[in-house]
Motif scaffolding. Structure first.
Motif, PDB file in Angstrom:
ATOM      1  N   VAL A  23       0.829  -1.206   0.000  1.00 49.36           N
ATOM      2  CA  VAL A  23       0.000   0.000   0.000  1.00 49.36           C
ATOM      3  C   VAL A  23       0.861   1.252   0.000  1.00 49.36           C
ATOM      4  CG1 VAL A  23      -1.731   1.311   1.294  1.00 49.36           C
ATOM      5  CG2 VAL A  23      -1.953  -1.167   1.076  1.00 49.36           C
ATOM      6  N   ASP A  24       1.985   1.239   0.724  1.00 45.17           N
ATOM      7  CA  ASP A  24       2.866   2.408   0.748  1.00 45.17           C
ATOM      8  C   ASP A  24       3.359   2.739  -0.657  1.00 45.17           C
ATOM      9  OD1 ASP A  24       2.607   2.671   3.470  1.00 45.17           O
ATOM     10  OD2 ASP A  24       4.474   1.632   3.951  1.00 45.17           O
ATOM     11  N   ASN A  25       3.790   1.723  -1.390  1.00 47.43           N
ATOM     12  CA  ASN A  25       4.273   1.952  -2.754  1.00 47.43           C
ATOM     13  C   ASN A  25       3.149   2.440  -3.657  1.00 47.43           C
ATOM     14  OD1 ASN A  25       6.842   1.108  -2.076  1.00 47.43           O
ATOM     15  ND2 ASN A  25       6.495  -1.007  -2.706  1.00 47.43           N
ATOM     16  N   LEU A  26       1.972   1.868  -3.487  1.00 41.21           N
ATOM     17  CA  LEU A  26       0.815   2.274  -4.285  1.00 41.21           C
ATOM     18  C   LEU A  26       0.503   3.754  -4.065  1.00 41.21           C
ATOM     19  CD1 LEU A  26      -2.527   0.289  -4.608  1.00 41.21           C
ATOM     20  CD2 LEU A  26      -2.529   2.749  -4.238  1.00 41.21           C
ATOM     21  N   VAL A  27       0.407   4.147  -2.823  1.00 41.12           N
ATOM     22  CA  VAL A  27       0.049   5.530  -2.503  1.00 41.12           C
ATOM     23  C   VAL A  27       1.143   6.487  -2.967  1.00 41.12           C
ATOM     24  CG1 VAL A  27      -0.394   7.139  -0.612  1.00 41.12           C
ATOM     25  CG2 VAL A  27      -1.439   4.866  -0.584  1.00 41.12           C
ATOM     26  N   ASN A  28       2.397   6.102  -2.799  1.00 39.42           N
ATOM     27  CA  ASN A  28       3.500   6.950  -3.224  1.00 39.42           C
ATOM     28  C   ASN A  28       3.461   7.193  -4.725  1.00 39.42           C
ATOM     29  OD1 ASN A  28       6.081   8.346  -2.971  1.00 39.42           O
ATOM     30  ND2 ASN A  28       7.020   6.522  -3.839  1.00 39.42           N
ATOM     31  N   LEU A  29       3.262   6.109  -5.507  1.00 37.64           N
ATOM     32  CA  LEU A  29       3.189   6.265  -6.959  1.00 37.64           C
ATOM     33  C   LEU A  29       1.971   7.084  -7.357  1.00 37.64           C
ATOM     34  CD1 LEU A  29       4.205   5.700  -9.784  1.00 37.64           C
ATOM     35  CD2 LEU A  29       3.064   3.468  -9.703  1.00 37.64           C
ATOM     36  N   ALA A  30       0.848   6.882  -6.658  1.00 40.75           N
ATOM     37  CA  ALA A  30      -0.358   7.646  -6.963  1.00 40.75           C
ATOM     38  C   ALA A  30      -0.122   9.147  -6.772  1.00 40.75           C
ATOM     39  CB  ALA A  30      -1.518   7.171  -6.090  1.00 40.75           C
ATOM     40  N   LYS A  31       0.455   9.512  -5.661  1.00 39.93           N
ATOM     41  CA  LYS A  31       0.673  10.935  -5.375  1.00 39.93           C
ATOM     42  C   LYS A  31       1.701  11.546  -6.320  1.00 39.93           C
ATOM     43  CE  LYS A  31      -0.772  10.705  -0.543  1.00 39.93           C
ATOM     44  NZ  LYS A  31      -0.399  10.891   0.892  1.00 39.93           N
ATOM     45  N   ARG A  32       2.757  10.800  -6.617  1.00 42.94           N
ATOM     46  CA  ARG A  32       3.768  11.323  -7.538  1.00 42.94           C
ATOM     47  C   ARG A  32       3.206  11.461  -8.947  1.00 42.94           C
ATOM     48  NH1 ARG A  32       9.332   8.139  -6.696  1.00 42.94           N
ATOM     49  NH2 ARG A  32      10.012   9.740  -8.183  1.00 42.94           N
ATOM     50  N   SER A  33       2.343  10.537  -9.346  1.00 43.93           N
ATOM     51  CA  SER A  33       1.715  10.627 -10.666  1.00 43.93           C
ATOM     52  C   SER A  33       0.812  11.850 -10.765  1.00 43.93           C
ATOM     53  CB  SER A  33       0.900   9.355 -10.953  1.00 43.93           C
ATOM     54  OG  SER A  33       1.735   8.218 -10.995  1.00 43.93           O
ATOM     55  N   MET A  34       0.042  12.107  -9.709  1.00 43.26           N
ATOM     56  CA  MET A  34      -0.829  13.282  -9.703  1.00 43.26           C
ATOM     57  C   MET A  34      -0.005  14.562  -9.721  1.00 43.26           C
ATOM     58  SD  MET A  34      -3.844  12.042  -9.906  1.00 43.26           S
ATOM     59  CE  MET A  34      -4.836  13.503  -9.580  1.00 43.26           C
ATOM     60  N   ASP A  35       1.095  14.585  -8.982  1.00 35.73           N
ATOM     61  CA  ASP A  35       1.984  15.761  -8.986  1.00 35.73           C
ATOM     62  C   ASP A  35       2.563  16.008 -10.370  1.00 35.73           C
ATOM     63  OD1 ASP A  35       1.536  16.159  -6.292  1.00 35.73           O
ATOM     64  OD2 ASP A  35       3.386  15.171  -5.651  1.00 35.73           O
ATOM     65  N   ALA A  36       2.738  14.915 -11.148  1.00 36.01           N
ATOM     66  CA  ALA A  36       3.299  15.045 -12.498  1.00 36.01           C
ATOM     67  C   ALA A  36       2.254  15.469 -13.522  1.00 36.01           C
ATOM     68  CB  ALA A  36       3.935  13.719 -12.920  1.00 36.01           C
ATOM     69  N   GLY A  37       0.961  15.449 -13.136  1.00 34.80           N
ATOM     70  CA  GLY A  37      -0.083  15.922 -14.037  1.00 34.80           C
ATOM     71  C   GLY A  37      -1.121  14.902 -14.447  1.00 34.80           C
ATOM     72  N   ARG A  65      -5.946   6.777   2.344  1.00 36.53           N
ATOM     73  CA  ARG A  65      -4.625   7.389   2.195  1.00 36.53           C
ATOM     74  C   ARG A  65      -4.444   8.114   0.866  1.00 36.53           C
ATOM     75  NH1 ARG A  65       0.039   3.353   3.735  1.00 36.53           N
ATOM     76  NH2 ARG A  65       1.151   5.291   3.274  1.00 36.53           N
ATOM     77  N   LEU A  66      -5.429   8.039  -0.022  1.00 35.43           N
ATOM     78  CA  LEU A  66      -5.304   8.701  -1.320  1.00 35.43           C
ATOM     79  C   LEU A  66      -5.551  10.202  -1.244  1.00 35.43           C
ATOM     80  CD1 LEU A  66      -6.964   6.234  -3.868  1.00 35.43           C
ATOM     81  CD2 LEU A  66      -4.534   6.670  -3.505  1.00 35.43           C
ATOM     82  N   GLU A  67      -6.162  10.648  -0.153  1.00 35.80           N
ATOM     83  CA  GLU A  67      -6.370  12.086   0.084  1.00 35.80           C
ATOM     84  C   GLU A  67      -7.118  12.751  -1.063  1.00 35.80           C
ATOM     85  OE1 GLU A  67      -2.536  13.722   0.928  1.00 35.80           O
ATOM     86  OE2 GLU A  67      -2.275  12.530   2.766  1.00 35.80           O
ATOM     87  N   GLY A  68      -8.211  12.112  -1.499  1.00 31.49           N
ATOM     88  CA  GLY A  68      -9.082  12.741  -2.492  1.00 31.49           C
ATOM     89  C   GLY A  68      -8.695  12.523  -3.932  1.00 31.49           C
ATOM     90  N   ILE A  69      -7.676  11.730  -4.211  1.00 34.20           N
ATOM     91  CA  ILE A  69      -7.282  11.473  -5.599  1.00 34.20           C
ATOM     92  C   ILE A  69      -8.383  10.696  -6.314  1.00 34.20           C
ATOM     93  CG2 ILE A  69      -5.656  10.223  -7.078  1.00 34.20           C
ATOM     94  CD1 ILE A  69      -3.506  10.737  -4.997  1.00 34.20           C
ATOM     95  N   PRO A  70      -8.838  11.143  -7.486  1.00 30.80           N
ATOM     96  CA  PRO A  70      -9.839  10.370  -8.247  1.00 30.80           C
ATOM     97  C   PRO A  70      -9.238   9.033  -8.667  1.00 30.80           C
ATOM     98  CG  PRO A  70      -9.587  12.599  -9.133  1.00 30.80           C
ATOM     99  CD  PRO A  70      -8.467  12.387  -8.181  1.00 30.80           C
ATOM    100  N   TRP A  71     -10.043   7.975  -8.563  1.00 32.31           N
ATOM    101  CA  TRP A  71      -9.480   6.670  -8.895  1.00 32.31           C
ATOM    102  C   TRP A  71     -10.470   5.782  -9.639  1.00 32.31           C
ATOM    103  CZ3 TRP A  71     -11.045   2.003  -6.290  1.00 32.31           C
ATOM    104  CH2 TRP A  71     -11.925   2.205  -5.214  1.00 32.31           C
ATOM    105  N   VAL A  72      -9.888   4.859 -10.388  1.00 29.76           N
ATOM    106  CA  VAL A  72     -10.623   3.895 -11.197  1.00 29.76           C
ATOM    107  C   VAL A  72     -10.458   2.524 -10.554  1.00 29.76           C
ATOM    108  CG1 VAL A  72     -10.805   2.809 -13.475  1.00 29.76           C
ATOM    109  CG2 VAL A  72     -10.120   5.227 -13.282  1.00 29.76           C
ATOM    110  N   MET A  73     -11.552   1.800 -10.407  1.00 29.03           N
ATOM    111  CA  MET A  73     -11.479   0.426  -9.902  1.00 29.03           C
ATOM    112  C   MET A  73     -11.353  -0.530 -11.075  1.00 29.03           C
ATOM    113  SD  MET A  73     -14.318  -1.772  -7.807  1.00 29.03           S
ATOM    114  CE  MET A  73     -14.175  -0.817  -6.299  1.00 29.03           C
TER     115      MET A  73
END
Length: 225
Positions: A23-37, A65-73
């Motif tokens: 989960v830590d790796n998942l959340v980290n990649l999610a946040k970095r991806s959103m920061d990248a656009g 832990r996604l802090e509001g990031i839109p996500w696809v299941m």
């Protein structure tokens, strides 16, 4: 991710697959991806989840832990071995506002699409449903109410044209376009070898420079091409 976002250049929204056993790796990649656009992220249930409550608990932990990031299941039980019933998906749509899209890759799964759309008619929040699996059942899935395809295929314009004709009420014409490309869709869906076929076709079309898969991925033989 940065390379793809640079190529997209803001013209289309980019959803990044971030599924990861940790989960830590998942959340980290999610946040970095959103920061990248990126516009959002896609998450599949981690393999090994057996019960509905385990599936729900996993997504509840991730979403917190996604802090509001839109996500696809992503629902691809053939790969994850995790089966999600429509009522469980509907429950998560209700409880997780950040869930904005459902990627349907269950097979067979037409009745699942119908059940999810029927739930919306009874008050469940509507979300987008996009399909994968190379678009193998795309016309039938359009008939069940999906919004489009989110899948790999070397001729994506064929799927676009199929959808345009279908939504214009020209269903027989849509089937004719789809049927013309169906042998290639089927060929690309070969277990193990399919991605090599797709990359070969994309190279032949001039979309990419190299068709080689990362090792230990398969390579096409002379006879294959």
């Amino acid at each position: 991710v940065r390379s793809v976002l640079k190529q997209a250049d803001g013209k289309i929204p980019v959803v990044v697959g971030v599924s990861n056993p940790g989960v830590d790796n998942l959340v980290n990649l999610a946040k970095r991806s959103m920061d990248a656009g990126a516009a959002g992220v896609m998450i599949a249930p981690t393999p090994g989840l057996k019960t509905d409550e385990q599936v729900y608990g996993y997504f509840e932990q991730v979403v917190s832990r996604l802090e509001g990031i839109p996500w696809v299941m992503q629902d691809y039980p053939q790969a994850t071995m995790v089966h999600m019933a429509p009522y469980l998906i509907t429950r998560m749509v209700h409880d997780f506002p950040g869930l904005v899209m459902f990627k349907h890759e269950d097979w067979p799964g037409l009745n699942k699409i119908t059940t999810l759309r029927e739930a919306e008619r009874h008050g469940t929040r509507r979300i987008s449903i996009l399909v994968g699996l190379g678009g193998l059942h795309f016309p039938q899935e359009l008939g069940r109410g999906v919004d489009g395809a989110m899948t790999g295929f070397a001729y994506p314009e064929a799927l676009v044209k199929t959808q345009q004709l279908y939504q214009a009420g020209k269903r027989e014409d849509a089937e004719d376009v789809f049927d013309a490309y169906l042998p290639l869709v089927r060929h690309e869906l070969q277990p193990g070898l399919g991605l090599a076929v797709r990359k070969y076709l994309l190279k032949k079309r001039g979309a990419i420079r190299w068709d080689r898969l990362r090792s230990p991925g398969p390579r096409l033989s002379v006879l294959d091409t």
